[in-house]
Design a protein around this motif. Structure first.
Motif, PDB file in Angstrom:
ATOM      1  N   GLY A  49      41.882  30.119  29.870  1.00 45.66           N
ATOM      2  CA  GLY A  49      40.700  31.043  29.451  1.00 45.66           C
ATOM      3  C   GLY A  49      39.458  30.895  30.224  1.00 45.66           C
ATOM      4  O   GLY A  49      38.408  30.890  30.087  1.00 45.66           O
ATOM      5  N   MET A  50      39.776  31.004  31.759  1.00 46.01           N
ATOM      6  CA  MET A  50      38.689  31.071  32.698  1.00 46.01           C
ATOM      7  C   MET A  50      38.484  32.449  32.970  1.00 46.01           C
ATOM      8  O   MET A  50      39.490  33.206  33.522  1.00 46.01           O
ATOM      9  CB  MET A  50      39.178  30.196  33.884  1.00 46.01           C
ATOM     10  CG  MET A  50      39.364  28.726  33.768  1.00 46.01           C
ATOM     11  SD  MET A  50      40.000  28.011  35.238  1.00 46.01           S
ATOM     12  CE  MET A  50      39.212  26.305  35.019  1.00 46.01           C
ATOM     13  N   GLU A  66      36.608  26.972  31.792  1.00 43.08           N
ATOM     14  CA  GLU A  66      37.640  27.292  30.780  1.00 43.08           C
ATOM     15  C   GLU A  66      36.723  27.736  29.313  1.00 43.08           C
ATOM     16  O   GLU A  66      35.628  27.323  29.226  1.00 43.08           O
ATOM     17  CB  GLU A  66      38.529  26.117  30.569  1.00 43.08           C
ATOM     18  CG  GLU A  66      37.739  24.903  29.633  1.00 43.08           C
ATOM     19  CD  GLU A  66      37.424  23.816  30.881  1.00 43.08           C
ATOM     20  OE1 GLU A  66      37.206  22.713  30.459  1.00 43.08           O
ATOM     21  OE2 GLU A  66      37.119  24.137  31.992  1.00 43.08           O
ATOM     22  N   SER A  67      37.220  28.517  28.492  1.00 49.69           N
ATOM     23  CA  SER A  67      36.543  28.809  27.422  1.00 49.69           C
ATOM     24  C   SER A  67      37.495  28.676  26.115  1.00 49.69           C
ATOM     25  O   SER A  67      38.771  28.363  26.455  1.00 49.69           O
ATOM     26  CB  SER A  67      36.167  30.172  27.430  1.00 49.69           C
ATOM     27  OG  SER A  67      37.029  31.073  27.568  1.00 49.69           O
ATOM     28  N   GLY A  70      38.250  32.898  25.178  1.00 43.81           N
ATOM     29  CA  GLY A  70      37.506  33.818  26.110  1.00 43.81           C
ATOM     30  C   GLY A  70      36.019  33.964  25.601  1.00 43.81           C
ATOM     31  O   GLY A  70      35.189  34.966  26.081  1.00 43.81           O
ATOM     32  N   ARG A  71      35.586  33.434  24.493  1.00 43.24           N
ATOM     33  CA  ARG A  71      34.355  33.688  24.048  1.00 43.24           C
ATOM     34  C   ARG A  71      33.434  32.545  24.096  1.00 43.24           C
ATOM     35  O   ARG A  71      32.026  33.015  23.926  1.00 43.24           O
ATOM     36  CB  ARG A  71      34.605  34.014  22.356  1.00 43.24           C
ATOM     37  CG  ARG A  71      35.553  35.525  22.267  1.00 43.24           C
ATOM     38  CD  ARG A  71      35.527  35.696  20.804  1.00 43.24           C
ATOM     39  NE  ARG A  71      36.762  36.663  20.834  1.00 43.24           N
ATOM     40  CZ  ARG A  71      36.448  37.959  20.914  1.00 43.24           C
ATOM     41  NH1 ARG A  71      35.285  38.429  21.220  1.00 43.24           N
ATOM     42  NH2 ARG A  71      37.568  38.834  20.462  1.00 43.24           N
ATOM     43  N   ALA A  72      33.802  31.341  23.940  1.00 44.51           N
ATOM     44  CA  ALA A  72      32.584  30.404  24.126  1.00 44.51           C
ATOM     45  C   ALA A  72      33.154  29.371  25.024  1.00 44.51           C
ATOM     46  O   ALA A  72      34.327  28.963  24.949  1.00 44.51           O
ATOM     47  CB  ALA A  72      32.472  29.827  22.791  1.00 44.51           C
ATOM     48  N   LEU A  73      32.060  28.901  25.831  1.00 41.14           N
ATOM     49  CA  LEU A  73      32.570  27.622  26.998  1.00 41.14           C
ATOM     50  C   LEU A  73      32.555  26.564  26.081  1.00 41.14           C
ATOM     51  O   LEU A  73      32.001  26.269  24.969  1.00 41.14           O
ATOM     52  CB  LEU A  73      31.164  27.485  27.661  1.00 41.14           C
ATOM     53  CG  LEU A  73      30.728  28.816  28.635  1.00 41.14           C
ATOM     54  CD1 LEU A  73      29.524  28.493  29.358  1.00 41.14           C
ATOM     55  CD2 LEU A  73      31.832  28.920  29.554  1.00 41.14           C
ATOM     56  N   LEU A  74      33.753  25.575  26.596  1.00 43.64           N
ATOM     57  CA  LEU A  74      33.707  24.295  25.869  1.00 43.64           C
ATOM     58  C   LEU A  74      32.595  23.281  26.208  1.00 43.64           C
ATOM     59  O   LEU A  74      32.363  22.587  25.248  1.00 43.64           O
ATOM     60  CB  LEU A  74      34.990  23.537  26.528  1.00 43.64           C
ATOM     61  CG  LEU A  74      36.215  24.286  26.310  1.00 43.64           C
ATOM     62  CD1 LEU A  74      37.367  23.765  26.997  1.00 43.64           C
ATOM     63  CD2 LEU A  74      36.517  24.548  24.921  1.00 43.64           C
ATOM     64  N   ALA A  76      28.498  23.174  28.180  1.00 41.67           N
ATOM     65  CA  ALA A  76      27.479  24.163  29.108  1.00 41.67           C
ATOM     66  C   ALA A  76      26.346  23.145  29.278  1.00 41.67           C
ATOM     67  O   ALA A  76      25.393  22.916  28.192  1.00 41.67           O
ATOM     68  CB  ALA A  76      27.077  25.393  28.167  1.00 41.67           C
TER      69      ALA A  76
END
Length: 109
Positions: A49-50, A66-67, A70-74, A76
């Motif tokens: 998911g990068m 990675e996310s 694909g919508r939110a970062l794990l 930040a």
């Protein structure tokens, strides 16, 4: 992670992303994600998911973190940012720790 080609150096990949490229796939902690080809950055990016972006003019690739779907970062984490506010007083981004913050950036070029 900035790349000049889509070949991956496993040591650098692990150092910059936290994901180790092993025989069983890409692993971080107890989680391993199977990979079709351990040298294919596009496949690795898709499976983890990068985001993978190609800057054709400069011949570079940018590989994002990675996310979740694909919508939110794990995660930040912003670096310490110190700027003057509109009154000329020092403002530290860390003074907002624990609050949700939206940063908007603009460049005239």
């Amino acid at each position: 992670m900035i790349l000049q080609q889509l070949d991956i150096d496993p040591d650098r990949f692990e150092m910059e992303t936290g994901w180790a490229i092993k025989t069983e796939g890409a692993c971080k902690g107890d989680v391993c994600v199977p990979l079709a080809n351990r040298n294919d950055v596009a496949d690795i990016a898709r499976r983890l998911g990068m985001a993978l972006v190609h800057d054709e003019d400069n011949g570079l690739y940018a590989l994002g973190p990675e996310s979740l779907g694909g919508r939110a970062l794990l995660r930040a984490e912003a670096p310490e940012l110190v700027l003057d506010d509109i009154h000329g007083n020092e403002f530290r981004l860390s003074s907002l720790r624990g609050q949700k913050v939206v940063l908007v950036a603009w460049a005239p070029y």
